[in-house]
Design a protein around this motif. Sequence first.
Motif, PDB file in Angstrom:
ATOM      1  N   GLN A  91       0.813  -1.212   0.000  1.00 13.11           N
ATOM      2  CA  GLN A  91       0.000   0.000   0.000  1.00 13.11           C
ATOM      3  C   GLN A  91       0.852   1.269   0.000  1.00 13.11           C
ATOM      4  O   GLN A  91       0.342   2.359  -0.257  1.00 13.11           O
ATOM      5  CB  GLN A  91      -0.947   0.000   1.191  1.00 13.11           C
ATOM      6  CG  GLN A  91      -2.043  -1.035   1.056  1.00 13.11           C
ATOM      7  CD  GLN A  91      -2.840  -1.145   2.329  1.00 13.11           C
ATOM      8  OE1 GLN A  91      -3.437  -0.181   2.768  1.00 13.11           O
ATOM      9  NE2 GLN A  91      -2.850  -2.339   2.903  1.00 13.11           N
ATOM     10  N   LEU A  92       2.143   1.124   0.262  1.00 15.60           N
ATOM     11  CA  LEU A  92       3.026   2.285   0.147  1.00 15.60           C
ATOM     12  C   LEU A  92       2.965   2.838  -1.282  1.00 15.60           C
ATOM     13  O   LEU A  92       3.121   4.037  -1.498  1.00 15.60           O
ATOM     14  CB  LEU A  92       4.458   1.920   0.546  1.00 15.60           C
ATOM     15  CG  LEU A  92       4.657   1.563   2.021  1.00 15.60           C
ATOM     16  CD1 LEU A  92       6.076   1.065   2.269  1.00 15.60           C
ATOM     17  CD2 LEU A  92       4.337   2.750   2.917  1.00 15.60           C
ATOM     18  N   TRP A  93       2.721   1.960  -2.251  1.00 21.85           N
ATOM     19  CA  TRP A  93       2.548   2.399  -3.639  1.00 21.85           C
ATOM     20  C   TRP A  93       1.293   3.264  -3.768  1.00 21.85           C
ATOM     21  O   TRP A  93       1.302   4.296  -4.437  1.00 21.85           O
ATOM     22  CB  TRP A  93       2.496   1.187  -4.569  1.00 21.85           C
ATOM     23  CG  TRP A  93       2.288   1.558  -5.995  1.00 21.85           C
ATOM     24  CD1 TRP A  93       1.195   1.299  -6.755  1.00 21.85           C
ATOM     25  CD2 TRP A  93       3.181   2.280  -6.833  1.00 21.85           C
ATOM     26  NE1 TRP A  93       1.355   1.812  -8.019  1.00 21.85           N
ATOM     27  CE2 TRP A  93       2.572   2.424  -8.101  1.00 21.85           C
ATOM     28  CE3 TRP A  93       4.451   2.833  -6.651  1.00 21.85           C
ATOM     29  CZ2 TRP A  93       3.180   3.087  -9.156  1.00 21.85           C
ATOM     30  CZ3 TRP A  93       5.055   3.497  -7.713  1.00 21.85           C
ATOM     31  CH2 TRP A  93       4.423   3.612  -8.940  1.00 21.85           C
ATOM     32  N   ASN A  94       0.196   2.846  -3.092  1.00 27.49           N
ATOM     33  CA  ASN A  94      -1.031   3.649  -3.095  1.00 27.49           C
ATOM     34  C   ASN A  94      -0.779   5.017  -2.460  1.00 27.49           C
ATOM     35  O   ASN A  94      -1.356   6.024  -2.893  1.00 27.49           O
ATOM     36  CB  ASN A  94      -2.155   2.944  -2.340  1.00 27.49           C
ATOM     37  CG  ASN A  94      -2.670   1.705  -3.031  1.00 27.49           C
ATOM     38  OD1 ASN A  94      -2.461   0.608  -2.549  1.00 27.49           O
ATOM     39  ND2 ASN A  94      -3.337   1.866  -4.149  1.00 27.49           N
ATOM     40  N   VAL A  95       0.081   5.050  -1.447  1.00 29.15           N
ATOM     41  CA  VAL A  95       0.422   6.317  -0.790  1.00 29.15           C
ATOM     42  C   VAL A  95       1.182   7.210  -1.766  1.00 29.15           C
ATOM     43  O   VAL A  95       0.860   8.395  -1.915  1.00 29.15           O
ATOM     44  CB  VAL A  95       1.233   6.084   0.499  1.00 29.15           C
ATOM     45  CG1 VAL A  95       1.746   7.404   1.075  1.00 29.15           C
ATOM     46  CG2 VAL A  95       0.395   5.338   1.544  1.00 29.15           C
ATOM     47  N   LEU A  96       2.168   6.649  -2.445  1.00 25.06           N
ATOM     48  CA  LEU A  96       2.933   7.442  -3.420  1.00 25.06           C
ATOM     49  C   LEU A  96       2.045   8.002  -4.524  1.00 25.06           C
ATOM     50  O   LEU A  96       2.236   9.130  -4.962  1.00 25.06           O
ATOM     51  CB  LEU A  96       4.029   6.584  -4.060  1.00 25.06           C
ATOM     52  CG  LEU A  96       5.352   6.518  -3.350  1.00 25.06           C
ATOM     53  CD1 LEU A  96       6.347   5.698  -4.151  1.00 25.06           C
ATOM     54  CD2 LEU A  96       5.915   7.889  -3.062  1.00 25.06           C
ATOM     55  N   LYS A  97       1.065   7.223  -4.958  1.00 26.64           N
ATOM     56  CA  LYS A  97       0.165   7.662  -6.016  1.00 26.64           C
ATOM     57  C   LYS A  97      -0.825   8.721  -5.532  1.00 26.64           C
ATOM     58  O   LYS A  97      -1.539   9.312  -6.338  1.00 26.64           O
ATOM     59  CB  LYS A  97      -0.600   6.465  -6.572  1.00 26.64           C
ATOM     60  CG  LYS A  97       0.268   5.533  -7.388  1.00 26.64           C
ATOM     61  CD  LYS A  97      -0.441   4.239  -7.761  1.00 26.64           C
ATOM     62  CE  LYS A  97      -1.682   4.465  -8.560  1.00 26.64           C
ATOM     63  NZ  LYS A  97      -2.370   3.189  -8.893  1.00 26.64           N
ATOM     64  N   GLY A  98      -0.896   8.958  -4.224  1.00 28.02           N
ATOM     65  CA  GLY A  98      -1.810   9.961  -3.687  1.00 28.02           C
ATOM     66  C   GLY A  98      -3.201   9.430  -3.406  1.00 28.02           C
ATOM     67  O   GLY A  98      -4.104  10.194  -3.052  1.00 28.02           O
ATOM     68  N   GLU A  99      -3.407   8.130  -3.552  1.00 33.73           N
ATOM     69  CA  GLU A  99      -4.707   7.533  -3.281  1.00 33.73           C
ATOM     70  C   GLU A  99      -4.926   7.291  -1.790  1.00 33.73           C
ATOM     71  O   GLU A  99      -6.061   7.198  -1.337  1.00 33.73           O
ATOM     72  CB  GLU A  99      -4.824   6.182  -4.014  1.00 33.73           C
ATOM     73  CG  GLU A  99      -4.739   6.320  -5.508  1.00 33.73           C
ATOM     74  CD  GLU A  99      -4.482   5.003  -6.212  1.00 33.73           C
ATOM     75  OE1 GLU A  99      -4.893   4.891  -7.377  1.00 33.73           O
ATOM     76  OE2 GLU A  99      -3.867   4.094  -5.620  1.00 33.73           O
ATOM     77  N   MET A 100      -3.818   7.183  -1.062  1.00 34.75           N
ATOM     78  CA  MET A 100      -3.882   6.924   0.368  1.00 34.75           C
ATOM     79  C   MET A 100      -2.848   7.787   1.081  1.00 34.75           C
ATOM     80  O   MET A 100      -1.972   8.378   0.463  1.00 34.75           O
ATOM     81  CB  MET A 100      -3.578   5.438   0.674  1.00 34.75           C
ATOM     82  CG  MET A 100      -4.616   4.468   0.186  1.00 34.75           C
ATOM     83  SD  MET A 100      -4.207   2.740   0.571  1.00 34.75           S
ATOM     84  CE  MET A 100      -4.446   2.724   2.356  1.00 34.75           C
TER      85      MET A 100
END
Length: 185
Positions: A91-100
Amino acid sequence: MIRVLDIVFATLGLLFGLPFLVVIYVIGLFDTGSPLFRQERVGRYGKPFILVKFRTMAPDTQSVASHLADSSSITPVGSFLRRTKLDELPQLWNVLKGEMSLVGPRPCLFNQADLIQERNSRGVLEARPGITGLAQVNGIDMSTPQLLAETDAAMLRSLGLKHYLSYILQTVRGKGAGDRVRSED
């Protein structure tokens, strides 16, 4: 400021965690044959996004909230990943994408109408969903929609740098039980 910290911590987490991510992925290939789990979740402003996690349940498990899933569907490796919260690393990827964000209300499924309604009435859906937060470190999960929404709203009202860092540290130290799963009958 919090968005900047999200980007910095997620980038560092992915860079330094890459060896762990690769090892967990390879182990997951042997465990379930499909180590990554992608699922549409409710994001900021109620918009959908695809959450990425390491798979902890058999691939044919019904797509329901964890508290409605049967514990027999959790694999032995999945049990370890859940207990250590390592299943959340992708989910760190989701954080980088700005979704989380690293800290925020846990994103729910679109079929969790009660929770969505409770969160919407309290303005919780205006925030980015998070990997951890006040509810998670206190063992409050999605099986109690009203309590969860109230806790999420309280967290968002007081969320500043101090609380942001505190929730992350508490999670890293293992505080919180994670999502409940139904016991086998």
